[in-house]
Write a protein that holds these residues in place. Structure first.
Motif, short mmCIF file in Angstrom:
data_model
loop_
_atom_site.label_atom_id
_atom_site.label_comp_id
_atom_site.label_asym_id
_atom_site.label_seq_id
_atom_site.Cartn_x
_atom_site.Cartn_y
_atom_site.Cartn_z
N VAL A 84 0.84 -1.20 0.00
CA VAL A 84 0.00 0.00 0.00
C VAL A 84 0.88 1.25 0.00
O VAL A 84 0.62 2.21 -0.74
N PRO A 87 -3.10 6.22 0.15
CA PRO A 87 -4.00 5.25 -0.50
C PRO A 87 -5.10 4.76 0.44
O PRO A 87 -4.90 4.61 1.65
N THR A 88 -6.26 4.49 -0.14
CA THR A 88 -7.41 3.97 0.60
C THR A 88 -7.70 2.54 0.12
O THR A 88 -7.01 2.01 -0.76
N TYR A 89 -8.75 1.97 0.69
CA TYR A 89 -9.19 0.66 0.21
C TYR A 89 -9.35 0.65 -1.31
O TYR A 89 -9.04 -0.34 -1.98
N LEU A 90 -9.88 1.75 -1.83
CA LEU A 90 -10.24 1.76 -3.25
C LEU A 90 -9.05 2.05 -4.16
O LEU A 90 -9.17 1.95 -5.37
N THR A 146 -6.20 0.42 -3.72
CA THR A 146 -5.32 -0.75 -3.58
C THR A 146 -6.08 -1.99 -4.02
O THR A 146 -7.32 -2.01 -4.01
N GLU A 167 -7.82 -5.67 -4.35
CA GLU A 167 -8.67 -6.43 -3.44
C GLU A 167 -7.89 -7.54 -2.75
O GLU A 167 -8.18 -7.91 -1.62
N ASN A 168 -6.91 -8.08 -3.43
CA ASN A 168 -6.04 -9.12 -2.88
C ASN A 168 -4.60 -8.79 -3.20
O ASN A 168 -4.30 -8.33 -4.30
N ARG A 191 -16.30 -9.85 -1.64
CA ARG A 191 -15.11 -9.11 -1.20
C ARG A 191 -15.13 -7.67 -1.75
O ARG A 191 -14.72 -6.74 -1.07
N ARG A 196 -15.07 -4.25 0.30
CA ARG A 196 -14.10 -3.19 0.02
C ARG A 196 -14.80 -1.84 -0.12
O ARG A 196 -14.35 -0.83 0.43
N ILE A 208 -9.58 4.82 6.68
CA ILE A 208 -8.18 4.79 6.25
C ILE A 208 -7.36 3.96 7.22
O ILE A 208 -7.60 3.98 8.43
N GLY A 231 -1.66 0.30 6.07
CA GLY A 231 -1.96 -0.41 4.83
C GLY A 231 -2.47 -1.81 5.04
O GLY A 231 -2.22 -2.70 4.24
N TYR A 282 -5.34 -3.00 4.71
CA TYR A 282 -6.65 -3.17 4.07
C TYR A 282 -6.95 -4.63 3.73
O TYR A 282 -8.04 -5.14 3.99
N ASP A 283 -5.97 -5.29 3.13
CA ASP A 283 -6.17 -6.67 2.72
C ASP A 283 -6.49 -7.54 3.94
O ASP A 283 -7.38 -8.41 3.89
N LEU A 300 -9.98 -6.85 5.14
CA LEU A 300 -10.97 -7.51 4.28
C LEU A 300 -11.01 -9.01 4.56
O LEU A 300 -12.10 -9.61 4.57
#
Lengths: 807, 194
Positions: A692, A723-726, A728, A730-731, B163, B167, B174, B178, B180-181, B184
């Motif tokens: 990220v 960076p946000t979830y969107l 980056t 999804e996997n 997923r 997301r 935020i 990092g 995020y993964d 999720l």
């Protein structure tokens, strides 16, 4: 090697507190009688305080007291760059000038409005090149640069020299710093592909989620400071010094830290924590100082921006024969870091450059406090170089993967001007693993495929950081009930290395993790000096110290058993709960019995005698206070040999829309080469988090200043574009080579820094690939840059400018 | 995707509930330390984590300030105090909301849930919390309470998200580390075990 704990997942003890909100960060504490401090900060980017009239403010109901730079530095402020607690000579907008305490924050804020501040406005610089020009503004009082052991100085180039550099020519001015190895001229002469360009990489703020709020009080002569740091013990002595209290009378409390990324690793980067401590001392009340997001932006640090020129040559077989690099580093308003030098060292390590020259000049600007930020230097330069590697491969008719494998670091290789060997290196293996996991063979054919306005791009990136400090100490105790207490001063930043490195001690003693406690969180729990959680050091360094302390304890346990039960120390072994004779396992003592016996014996068994002579003062104090309390293992880690690297490889596929300049990351696989894996979940988190960060470096993050007034324009999350979830994928695919390093007792090395660099490199390479190999020679490459390129028009900003409105 | 949990709806919900987009200059005015203004009632009752609490609230006070500094619920974090980061996310009538951007007076008749209200009395973690532990979703942990609350809100409105839906639903939070993964992964695991 089969381990009991190393390489196994576990639940670090602080995780439940994080998901329930129970764990406390510094601002979550309160104290009876607590008052609140507010900071009055500089309204100008460079100035000198002429007068402060706080009489009206101090006369207000509810106002308790004030702290100024004159209180903090009665003999005058230090004449050096670097953050100060408070200052009368601000070089940043937002730099703290004074603090005022009141019964509540509203009153403190109202009082601030009553203070008459007279400040002389001085010239300011936002771009190092503007300051380098003869007659250009200087960021500091006394010049635009700081020379070690000499002080402030003025570094100036002629306007022609600066103009030539801006237009892409090799700088002709003498650099402040340089090193060289190999025959550079011969390297270029032997090269079949030579590429020369200028480049720029943006600095940008750390933006840790937790602002560096702090609370402090004094009790019975001791100063208690609740703060936020990347270390408990490595900052303690420095913070005590800044507060002005002996180490033995200073207690630093820091159970959890909401992000650091390099900028909270040293006391010198968090001197603001001393404000509530010194205010509390002055007014004899507990003081809470809440720091806002905007204040955190100013004092929270930023990566160094680099403006540079490089010339790189490749032989026909793809070997990088020569690299010439000249950087002008943006040192910001409070001194800087070593990004340029690290960048050059990283190039040497990662690409095994046969001959290399590095030159650098560091110039101050009135833009944020620069310092270490995740992979400082290496991560910026890899983003610039990856597309150039692809350009070389294309020109020489080579495969992009093969040119990287050819130049990759391996066991026995060396790097840098001192030809320092790696402790171990398996970069070719990492490249092969990444290629297989990503399915490079199949996907490479999709390079530059178009679908309407969308085009595919593929990128390969590599990351590197030299990680591995030594000279730290280990300290563990076995209680009479048989529980193992592992004292660890590393700090809790979220990598969980405070816990995972402690497991090396449990490994040695073969103990169930359920029977172990990690002692951390505050210095009055008596912690040894540990590596800060910075520079990817903690895994390598603190596994060594914990392992060493456990070996010391193991020896003592066997000695006690042999003395009481007969035989020689060598006749004994352990099984995690007993020390026993190998010849007759029924003869033995439980760990609890050994610990109890150790307490009876005292002396070296309980930390009262025969301690390692080299113990750090912090550790020595902890041992002194724990002496006689339990069976103790104490260890001082000597210097290790060679350079323990962290390596990463990333493969990425993107789909870039030429109409919007936006892209989607379709696949991302990142591989770690960091020795034996200590904690798989923690490692995966570092790889994902680094990814990220790498995406942010190469595509989004900015450091924007208003050129008219020097006002920061990216002090919030939105403007700085983290960076946000969107932003980056999804996997994020992860993997690791998992081959042991010989300089670490469990074979481990660190990875946090390079996990970012490989991704930033792969993304820049993929963007370049999608645009038919166009080289921006910059990071970030933002949507507007892409659109302008596609439209065939020049960039709407000065190519080399730092801290501008690009993007 | 369940329309109830889109980022657009999330933001609109925040605005509709009485946004107080704070900057540093008015942060402290939002901390409820001012004197009464006009005829606005100060002593109000709000339902937080199933308990009705009576609290002295200034007219311009944000829910985050009330929760943290009046009710001692410090699990709700302030990362930016200006509606950008989501660290202060709580549920207001099941809808994830930025507590830094909601006026406490606006939730007098609503149900507020914070991260402290999820764990059962016997110490059993909420499925989202348990999943986040198992996936090691947090890193530094400062954003985690907000991530937890957004995930809980998402799964209440859409118990089995894809997923991609997860997301989108989590996009208001935020994480500077990092993670995020990993978050999720936690959301998807919670959906499985919830």
């Amino acid at each position: 090697m089969a381990y009991m704990h190393i390489g196994k997942d576990f639940v670090p003890q602080d995780v439940p507190g994080k998901v329930t909100g129970r764990i406390k960060y510094s601002e979550d504490y309160a104290r009876d009688g607590m008052v609140y401090a507010r900071l009055l900060t500089s309204p100008v980017p460079h100035g000198r305080v002429v007068d402060i009239d706080a009489s009206e403010a101090l006369a207000m109901d509810g106002v308790i007291g004030i702290l100024t730079a004159d209180d903090v530095y009665p003999d005058g402020e230090p004449q050096s760059p670097g953050l100060k607690v408070l200052t009368n000579e601000p070089t940043l907008i937002g730099e703290p000038i004074l603090a005022i305490a009141a019964v509540d924050e509203k009153t403190a804020e109202d009082a601030m409005m009553k203070i008459s501040l007279t400040i002389e406005r001085l010239p300011f610089a936002l771009d190092p090149l503007d300051s380098l020009v003869e007659g250009g503004p200087d960021a500091y009082n006394g010049g635009n640069t700081f020379v070690f052991r000499q002080g402030f100085a003025s570094e100036k180039w002629s306007s022609d020299q600066v103009a030539a550099f801006r237009s892409g020519s090799e700088p002709t001015a003498e650099a402040q710093q340089s090193w060289e190895y190999g025959d550079l001229a011969a390297g270029f002469a032997a090269s079949d592909f030579v590429y020369e360009t200028n480049f720029s990489t943006a600095g940008y703020p750390h933006m840790s989620m937790e602002p560096r709020s702090a609370m402090s009080y004094w009790e019975n002569g001791k100063c208690y400071l609740h703060g936020t740091s990347q270390s408990l013990t490595a900052v303690a002595e420095g913070l005590a010094g800044i507060v002005g209290v002996p180490l033995e009378d200073f207690v630093f409390v820091n159970e959890a830290t909401g992000g650091g990324f390099g900028q909270r690793a040293r006391a010198g980067s968090i001197p603001i924590l001393a404000v509530p401590a010194k205010l509390s001392q002055k007014i004899n009340r507990p003081v809470m100082m809440r720091v806002t997001r905007e204040e955190e932006f100013t004092i929270g640090g930023a990566r160094q921006g680099l403006q540079g020129w490089i010339k790189v040559g490749f032989k026909a077989d793809g070997a990088m024969a020569a690299m010439d690099m000249y950087c002008v580093s943006d040192n910001g308003g409070k001194g800087g870091g070593g990004d340029a030098n690290s960048a050059a060292g990283g190039v040497s390590a990662l690409y095994q450059t046969e001959a290399m020259r590095f030159r650098n000049t560091s110039i101050g600007t009135n833009t944020g406090h620069r310092g270490a930020q995740r992979g400082p230097g290496e991560n910026q330069i890899m983003a610039v170089l990856a597309p150039i590697m692809d350009k070389a491969a294309e020109d020489l008719g080579l495969d992009r993967l093969e040119i990287r494998k050819l130049n990759a670091a391996q066991n026995g290789d060396v790097s840098g001007p001192r030809s320092q060997p790696f402790t171990s290196a398996y970069m070719p293996e990492a490249l092969e693993m990444g290629a297989a996991q990503f399915d490079w063979e199949t996907k490479r054919s999709r390079s530059r495929q178009t679908d309407g306005s969308k085009v595919r791009g593929l990128g390969i990136g590599q990351g590197y950081h030299n990680a591995g400090r030594s000279g730290m100490d280990g300290l563990i105790r076995m209680l009479p009930n048989g529980r193992l207490q592992i004292h660890n001063g590393v700090g809790n930043l979220g990598t969980y290395s405070y816990a995972s490195t402690s497991r090396a001690a449990a490994e040695v003693l073969k103990m169930d993790w359920a029977n172990c406690d990690v002692i951390t969180g505050r210095t009055d729990r008596h912690l040894p000096i540990s590596s800060p959680q910075d520079g990817s050091n903690s895994i390598f360094t603190n596994t060594r110290t914990c392992y060493g302390a456990a070996q010391d304890m193991l020896g003592k346990m066997k000695e006690i058993a042999a003395a009481d039960l007969g035989g020689d120390v060598a006749d004994y072994d352990i099984d995690g709960s007993r020390v026993f004779q190998m010849a007759d396992t029924s003869v033995g003592m439980t760990y609890a019995e050994v610990a109890t016996r150790g307490l009876e014996l005292g002396g070296k068994y309980t930390g009262e005698a025969e301690l390692p002579e080299e113990l750090n003062v912090v550790t020595a104090l902890a041992v002194e206070r724990l002496a006689g309390s339990a069976l103790m293992g104490v260890y001082h880690d000597p210097r290790h040999n060679n350079n323990p690297p962290g390596f990463t490889v990333t493969f990425m596929e993107i789909e870039l829309d030429k109409e919007t300049g936006k892209f989607d990351i379709l696949d991302l696989v990142t591989i770690a080469e960091c020795g034996t894996v200590v904690h798989p979940q923690g490692l995966a988190n570092q790889l994902r988090g680094g990814a990220v960060w790498g995406i942010g470096l190469s595509a989004y993050e900015r450091h924007l200043y208003d050129p008219q007034n020097g006002l920061p324009a990216s002090s919030g999350y939105w403007q700085s574009k983290i960076p946000t979830y969107l932003d980056t994928p999804e996997n994020i695919g992860t993997g690791w080579v998992d081959l042991p390093d010989p300089e670490n007792p469990v074979g481990a090395r660190g990875i946090g820094e390079p996990s970012m660099g490989a991704v930033s490199a792969a993304l820049n390479a993929a963007i370049s690939d999608a645009l038919d190999g166009h080289l921006f020679n910059a990071a970030p490459v933002t949507a507007d840059m892409i659109i302008n390129h596609v439209a065939g028009i020049s960039e709407n900003s000065v190519p080399l400018a730092q801290n501008n409105f690009r993007g | 995707m369940n329309p109830k949990t889109t980022r657009r709806r999330f933001i609109k919900g925040v605005i509709a509930s009485g946004a107080a987009a704070t900057t540093s200059t008015i942060w402290f005015a939002a901390n409820g330390q001012d004197k009464p203004a006009g005829a606005v009632e100060r002593m109000i009752r709000i339902n937080v984590n199933g308990q009705v609490r009576t609290v002295d609230v200034a007219p311009q006070e944000t829910l985050a300030s009330t929760l943290r500094y009046k009710l001692g619920l410090t699990g709700t974090k302030l990362g930016c105090n200006r509606g950008e980061c989501g660290a202060c996310t709580v549920l207001v009538d099941d809808v994830p909301s930025y507590a830094c951007s909601v006026l406490t007076h606006s939730v007098k008749n609503q149900v507020v849930e914070t991260v402290e209200g999820l764990e059962s009395a016997n110490g059993t973690l909420h499925p989202v919390q348990q999943a986040f532990v198992e996936e090691l979703s947090p890193q530094c942990g400062y954003c985690t309470p907000g991530q937890v609350m957004s995930a809980v809100g998402l799964l209440r409105s859409n118990p089995n998200p894809t997923r991609e839906e997860a997301r989108q639903g989590m996009a208001g939070n935020i994480c500077r580390c990092g993670s995020y993964d990993s978050y999720l992964n936690g959301v998807m695991r919670a959906a499985d075990i919830g």
